[in-house]
Design an enzyme around this catalytic site. Structure first.
Site, mmCIF file in Angstrom:
data_model
loop_
_atom_site.group_PDB
_atom_site.id
_atom_site.type_symbol
_atom_site.label_atom_id
_atom_site.label_comp_id
_atom_site.label_asym_id
_atom_site.label_seq_id
_atom_site.Cartn_x
_atom_site.Cartn_y
_atom_site.Cartn_z
ATOM 1 N N SER A 89 57.796 22.108 -13.793
ATOM 2 C CA SER A 89 57.756 22.073 -12.330
ATOM 3 C C SER A 89 59.158 21.905 -11.772
ATOM 4 O O SER A 89 60.139 21.787 -12.508
ATOM 5 C CB SER A 89 56.861 20.912 -11.851
ATOM 6 O OG SER A 89 57.483 19.668 -12.111
ATOM 7 N N SER A 91 60.213 19.314 -9.826
ATOM 8 C CA SER A 91 60.417 17.955 -9.306
ATOM 9 C C SER A 91 61.799 17.395 -9.628
ATOM 10 O O SER A 91 62.216 16.410 -9.022
ATOM 11 C CB SER A 91 59.340 17.015 -9.848
ATOM 12 O OG SER A 91 59.524 16.764 -11.226
ATOM 13 N N LYS A 146 61.710 12.225 -15.085
ATOM 14 C CA LYS A 146 62.284 11.787 -13.813
ATOM 15 C C LYS A 146 63.639 11.172 -14.107
ATOM 16 O O LYS A 146 64.172 11.290 -15.204
ATOM 17 C CB LYS A 146 61.368 10.768 -13.119
ATOM 18 C CG LYS A 146 59.936 11.233 -12.894
ATOM 19 C CD LYS A 146 59.831 12.367 -11.901
ATOM 20 C CE LYS A 146 58.386 12.823 -11.718
ATOM 21 N NZ LYS A 146 58.277 14.004 -10.815
ATOM 22 N N SER A 259 58.312 15.432 -5.349
ATOM 23 C CA SER A 259 58.203 14.745 -6.626
ATOM 24 C C SER A 259 57.178 13.623 -6.526
ATOM 25 O O SER A 259 57.267 12.760 -5.640
ATOM 26 C CB SER A 259 59.564 14.162 -7.028
ATOM 27 O OG SER A 259 59.444 13.359 -8.184
#
Length: 311
Positions: A89, A91, A146, A259
């Site tokens: 993705s 994010s 992350k 996100s």
């Protein structure tokens, strides 16, 4: 517990190794005896074809013997050193793009067994600014990537799309990454451009952020309001404030308005850590044309300029 592929690799390694060991200790000596008897009876050296007929090795044992070294090496490399991941993705844009293939350094935050993921040896801990992979706290079968924003004991505020960190340390001093203790430190950032990335026709703001002295780029959507109503609510704090518990970390995506991260679902437990994302080893582009004859998973190009160390 580890994913199915990790478990499969471990079982394949153990199974092939056990078969090879049994063959080596039990059946190989018997084959040697038969070959020695035949050699003595013939009085001339036996050819490989004759040896295969007199004392053949079972195909399963032969296969196990041939694959065990390779499978064992892959299992050790993937379980304890580096594991490949694909970015699914956006994010973590602009740091990581969909189609990037990365290596995660598994030993950065400790050595874990490859099946139950219990800690075998402490090596290090995450630092603010680390891009890291972890098991999603609400479903540990899913891997998330992350950036570490808050360490255990930190207090984090995300307000007006700015990060403020009050580190856990003695007031009036500085922590190991240069933040002033006892007060909120605003994470400075500098505009890079606006319009390099677009979302629904809206030019995104790209900025360089200083997170405890570590530099990385982020994306901000100027048209997107802060969705504070969806934030994870912690007792005793403001709506946009979080105190990181001991043994936990606060994670955020670099694509701040696109996100799902600690702002929404809370903190990352230490036992969920997988490793530090360190290197992009391949980056593919894929067709987004719905009328394309190629399946969406077939690469249409390679972004060689993206290969290298992850900031």
């Amino acid at each position: 517990m580890a994913g199915y592929f990790s478990i499969f690799l471990v079982l394949l390694t153990l199974g092939s190794g056990l078969i090879w060991l049994i063959d080596h200790l039990v059946y190989a000596p018997k084959r040697k005896e038969r070959i020695a008897v035949a050699q003595g009876a013939s009085g001339v050296p036996l050819t490989e074809e004759v040896i295969e007929q007199i004392a053949p090795q079972h195909s399963i044992a032969e296969t196990a013997q041939s694959i065990f070294p390779m499978v064992a090496a892959i299992t050790i490399f993937r379980s304890f050193l580096y594991e490949p991941f694909q970015i699914p993705s956006g994010s973590m844009m602009p740091t990581l793009l969909k189609g990037d293939f990365i290596l995660v350094e598994k030993y950065s935050y400790g050595v874990k067994d490859p099946v139950w993921r219990s800690q075998l040896m402490d090596v290090g801990t995450p630092e603010r600014g680390d891009p890291f992979v972890f098991k999603y706290p609400e479903d540990d079968k899913i891997d998330f990537i992350k950036r570490v924003v808050g360490l255990p004991g930190d207090t984090i505020i995300y307000r007006n799309k700015e990060i403020y960190i009050k580190p856990k340390c003695d007031a009036g001093q500085s922590d190991s990454q240069g933040l002033t203790c006892g007060q909120f430190n605003k994470m400075e950032r500098e505009l890079v451009n606006q319009g390099e990335f677009m979302l629904a026709g809206v030019p995104q703001i790209r900025a360089t952020e200083q997170l405890s002295g570590l530099t990385h780029d982020i994306l901000i959507n100027p048209a997107m309001p802060e969705l504070s109503g969806r934030y994870y609510q912690q007792a005793g704090t403001a709506q946009d404030e979080w105190r990181v518990p001991e043994g936990h970390y606060f994670a955020m995506g670099d694509n701040r308005d696109n996100s799902q991260d600690s702002r929404v679902w809370g903190f990352v437990p230490k036992e969920n850590l997988v490793g530090k994302a360190v290197f992009i080893w391949m980056s593919f582009t894929f067709s987004e044309d719905e009328d394309s004859l190629l399946p969406s998973w077939v690469p249409t190009g390679v972004r060689f300029e993206r290969l290298g160390k992850i900031q």
